[in-house]
Design an enzyme around this catalytic site. Structure first.
Site, mmCIF file in Angstrom:
data_model
loop_
_atom_site.group_PDB
_atom_site.id
_atom_site.type_symbol
_atom_site.label_atom_id
_atom_site.label_comp_id
_atom_site.label_asym_id
_atom_site.label_seq_id
_atom_site.Cartn_x
_atom_site.Cartn_y
_atom_site.Cartn_z
ATOM 1 N N GLN A 95 0.666 2.490 -7.617
ATOM 2 C CA GLN A 95 0.668 3.148 -6.312
ATOM 3 C C GLN A 95 0.633 2.104 -5.201
ATOM 4 O O GLN A 95 -0.268 1.269 -5.140
ATOM 5 C CB GLN A 95 -0.477 4.145 -6.134
ATOM 6 C CG GLN A 95 -0.279 5.122 -4.975
ATOM 7 C CD GLN A 95 0.970 5.999 -5.138
ATOM 8 O OE1 GLN A 95 1.455 6.199 -6.245
ATOM 9 N NE2 GLN A 95 1.509 6.516 -4.048
ATOM 10 N N LEU A 96 1.629 2.165 -4.358
ATOM 11 C CA LEU A 96 1.751 1.232 -3.244
ATOM 12 C C LEU A 96 0.466 1.221 -2.425
ATOM 13 O O LEU A 96 0.000 2.264 -1.968
ATOM 14 C CB LEU A 96 2.930 1.651 -2.357
ATOM 15 C CG LEU A 96 3.194 0.770 -1.134
ATOM 16 C CD1 LEU A 96 3.674 -0.608 -1.560
ATOM 17 C CD2 LEU A 96 4.216 1.433 -0.214
ATOM 18 N N HIS A 97 -0.116 0.023 -2.244
ATOM 19 C CA HIS A 97 -1.348 -0.077 -1.466
ATOM 20 C C HIS A 97 -1.384 -1.376 -0.677
ATOM 21 O O HIS A 97 -0.981 -2.426 -1.155
ATOM 22 C CB HIS A 97 -2.592 0.046 -2.354
ATOM 23 C CG HIS A 97 -2.656 -0.908 -3.507
ATOM 24 N ND1 HIS A 97 -1.947 -0.720 -4.672
ATOM 25 C CD2 HIS A 97 -3.354 -2.056 -3.690
ATOM 26 C CE1 HIS A 97 -2.202 -1.715 -5.520
ATOM 27 N NE2 HIS A 97 -3.053 -2.539 -4.940
ATOM 28 N N LEU A 98 -1.869 -1.257 0.539
ATOM 29 C CA LEU A 98 -1.990 -2.383 1.467
ATOM 30 C C LEU A 98 -3.421 -2.901 1.432
ATOM 31 O O LEU A 98 -4.372 -2.123 1.544
ATOM 32 C CB LEU A 98 -1.639 -1.916 2.882
ATOM 33 C CG LEU A 98 -1.866 -2.921 4.022
ATOM 34 C CD1 LEU A 98 -0.816 -4.019 3.975
ATOM 35 C CD2 LEU A 98 -1.836 -2.205 5.377
#
Length: 765
Positions: A659-662
């Site tokens: 899951q794309l996470h910053l």
């Protein structure tokens, strides 16, 4: 066209609110009309239900008439239900275009079991479109074969998939509670795989559906009784071997009795976390290795009896392809004498690679009677499982171990692109190697049954303990536990031993080297558990391909069960309120559970199909900017509390967590969780992709491309992120950076890569 007569008080305010077009998607009998009518009866929002079956003055009309009525209702400030089947993208496209700045387009997918839809359609009378009686079954079957689940990329702002009547009830409550000024979060809810397809040939499974059943119970019983070897063959002509249902526990067919359709659930869906963890295993060593059946059956029953009650509600299933299997008969009789719970352990006749699609048995773990090289080939179970698992299984196995010793097991998380995962719902394969009594095979024990029985006991112990680790992880995920997300990679490898069994003059040295390597790898895996979002390589068993090849719009990766944690939080944040700080339509914010600095937060994207930065394309640019804005706001908030902090925002090029996470991380790196070189280098080398650079690259090139040497950055020498001085280990580095006041490198001081308070303007050269 049905119009809700809800009160229109405060109409001036309502017209300023966003209207909603809800496109109902589902087969005849799925409950679309009922859904719309129930919402309209209880909601304070003004609704219109547009049904093509009645649009022509109470008679069937056209799509164009529906579009015209919908546009008119929206213009009048009303929200709209589009009550058509809408089962493919083309049928939905014109209605999706009704959306705009002041109109959200929602999809509510009533993806209920085919059996239930057919039963409802056959039994109903007085239907608006006259689809009832015997002809309904054929129509439902034909329509479901062409089903195409909606995607956000079609233009929907929100999609909710309901796969059970409880899901429908929850969605009804959500829409019924909407007031005139209320909105709902954007995103995809309720279905893990938006590309799931209906299995063809439902009518072969429901041949008698044209005849209305006397009642639901008798209909369910007729479905259950249809699981004869012949009907299984008819349902799937590719199924190998008959299925004997006589050895099922009494409640094995409960899912079907509740109305769950085998054909629907087997196609492209995964075993639910709420299903009991189930291990299907063959008899070890009794086929090609010629182990005595009496002795083997004694050991199987002994070890099952020891283990069966340990992992909660888990089930064990002994599987054999032959209905005249001697080992199944022996084990079944001996298990009955020991009074082993038949709901927790039973025997099954069928193909271990097609237990669900060919026999209706849900298993999330299967055991493979492997060879010592852990390679495909040979015959029997090993060849069948490697063939069914495809190349992905072979690659995943190599990542875990190179060879296997008798009495040991290796647990392999199954990649999502393996057919066993997508078709059968198998999440793990456990390779085991038992004792050999066949003189034509390597390492024959020459009828030494004292040694052989000990090794076979060790084999089953290793197998069941490996399964227990998976079962415990599934149980924790099902309960929403955040203490230990998924199986601990080091725990899964406790029963793995990568030792070459062929003896040679150099074997001792080679074994030592391999043993050292395994120990080192185990430590690395253990270290990767020290975070939820920051470590990169410990359990990541797949690598980014240079050309960024995609399958179904997502990077081809192997994600272990524990690596799915962020995905589950992003998709269902309401279930994780103990860790979630903020929820919006686009993102979820939480503290990294194993922070690598005083302040370390994660901003998760709430979009399906965005596993990592490599999945991002130009159409996601607004999302990257939104994530950056949230991160910037949080950093500035912390700076108001402590002006000495300095922040950096960015992504890991090849993250370990799906899951794309910053990452929003302060540059003090003052944390007990920062323990090793990979932790440090993941934030202080080219492996860390600054948020501003990602936005710029996607804006210019349409995607953000990780560098070819990204992963090599994790093993380079430790250097201070300010003065770039080298240090031999983490303690020395930490001691240095706590006192270092050198300016940051010029590259970091450009383009807003560092976020700092005005009083820290002297951090540059």
């Amino acid at each position: 066209m049905d119009i809700d007569d809800a009160s229109h008080e405060g109409k001036g305010e309502e017209t300023k609110a966003k209207r909603i077009v809800v496109i109902l998607v589902g087969a005849p009998g799925s409950g679309k009309s009922t859904f719309g009518e129930q919402v309209m009866r209880s909601s304070t929002r003004p609704w219109v239900r547009i049904c093509q079956d009645t649009i022509g003055g109470g008679k069937s009309g056209t799509k164009a008439q529906c579009l015209k009525s919908a546009a008119s209702a929206l213009k009048d400030g009303k929200s709209v239900f589009i009550d058509r089947c809408n089962l493919d993208r083309e049928q939905r496209a014109e209605f999706v275009k009704l959306g705009g700045p002041n109109v959200d387009v929602h999809g509510v997918v009533l993806d209920l079991p085919a059996k239930l839809c057919i039963s409802r359609s056959v039994k109903r009378t007085g239907h608006e479109g006259n689809l009832q009686g015997g002809k309904a079954a054929a129509v439902v079957n034909r329509m479901l074969q062409k089903k195409e689940l909606p995607k956000l990329s079609e233009g929907f702002t929100r999609i909710t998939v309901c796969q059970s009547e409880s899901d429908v009830e929850a969605s009804l409550n959500t829409y019924s509670a909407l007031g005139p000024l209320d909105t709902l979060p954007n995103g995809y809810f309720g279905q893990k795989n938006p590309d799931a397809k209906i299995q063809l040939g439902i009518m072969k499974f429901l041949k008698k559906a044209e005849v209305p059943a006397a009642n639901a119970v008798s209909e369910a019983k007729s479905i259950q009784s249809s699981f004869s070897p012949q009907s299984i063959k008819e349902m799937d002509s590719s199924s190998n071997g008959p299925v004997n249902v006589s050895s099922f526990p009494e409640n094995a067919g409960k899912d079907l009795m509740k109305g769950e359709d085998l054909a629907v659930r087997s196609a492209g869906s995964h075993v639910s976390l709420n299903d009991p963890p189930t291990l299907a295993f063959p008899s070890i060593s009794t086929s090609d290795f010629q182990f005595d059946h009496e002795k083997a059956s004694d050991i199987i029953v002994e070890k099952v009896d020891e283990f069966v009650n340990k992992p909660g509600n888990a089930r064990l299933v002994l599987v054999d392809l032959s209905p005249r299997s001697k080992i199944l008969s022996l084990v079944k009789a001996k298990a009955a004498k020991k009074n082993i719970d038949p709901n927790k352990f039973f025997t099954f006749v069928g193909d271990i690679t097609r237990l669900y699609s060919g026999g209706g048995l849900s298993c999330n773990v299967i055991a493979n009677a492997a060879n010592w090289r852990l390679k495909p080939g040979g015959g029997g179970v090993n060849a069948a499982i490697f063939n069914a698992g495809g190349p992905a299984l072979e690659v995943a196995t190599k990542e875990q171990a190179k060879s296997l010793q008798p009495g040991r097991a290796v647990v392999v998380p199954l990649p999502s692109n393996s057919p066993l995962f997508s078709r059968e719902g198998i999440t793990h394969v456990i390779h085991v190697l038992g004792p050999n009594m066949n003189p034509q095979r390597p390492n024959c024990l020459d009828n030494d049954y004292i040694t052989g029985c000990k090794v076979l006991r060790d084999t089953y112990t290793s197998l069941f303990e490996g399964f227990a680790s998976v079962a415990r992880s599934q149980e924790k995920l099902a309960k929403g536990s955040n203490e230990n997300h998924g199986p601990n990679p080091s725990e899964l490898q406790d029963h793995t031993e990568g030792v070459n069994m062929k003896h040679s003059p150099n074997n001792d040295q080679k074994s030592k080297r391999e043993g050292d390597h395994d120990n080192d790898r185990s430590k690395k895996c253990k270290g990767s558990q020290d975070e939820v979002g920051a470590d990169i390589h410990g359990s990541r068993t797949g690598k980014l391909e240079k050309n960024n090849d995609k399958i179904d719009g997502s990077m081809t990766k192997i994600w272990g069960s524990w690596a799915q944690t962020l995905y589950h939080i992003a998709m269902h944040p309401e279930r994780h309120m103990d860790v979630v700080l903020e929820i919006s339509d686009n993102v979820v914010v939480l503290n990294d559970l194993y922070p690598k600095a005083k302040r370390h937060l994660l901003v998760l994207a709430r979009y399906e199909g965005l596993d990592c930065l490599a999945d991002v394309r130009k159409e996601h640019l607004h999302l990257l900017r939104a994530m950056h804005d949230v991160g910037l706001r949080l950093a500035e908030k912390f700076l108001q509390e402590d002006a000495s902090l300095i922040f950096r925002l960015g992504y890991h090029s090849a993250p370990s967590m799906r899951q794309l996470h910053l990452h929003v991380i302060s540059q003090d790196f003052d944390s007990k969780h920062l323990k090793n070189k990979k932790h440090w280098n993941s934030f202080n080398t080219a492996f860390f992709f600054d948020s501003v650079d990602a936005i710029e690259e996607v804006s210019s090139n349409g995607k953000a491309t990780p560098r070819d040497d990204d992963e090599s950055q994790l093993s380079i020498e430790l250097r201070c992120h300010r003065c770039r001085s080298a240090h031999p280990n983490i303690p020395r580095l930490k001691s240095h950076i706590s006192n270092c006041r050198a300016p940051f490198p010029p590259a970091l001081l450009q383009s807003g890569r560092l976020v700092l308070a005005p009083c820290n303007a002297d951090v540059g050269p």
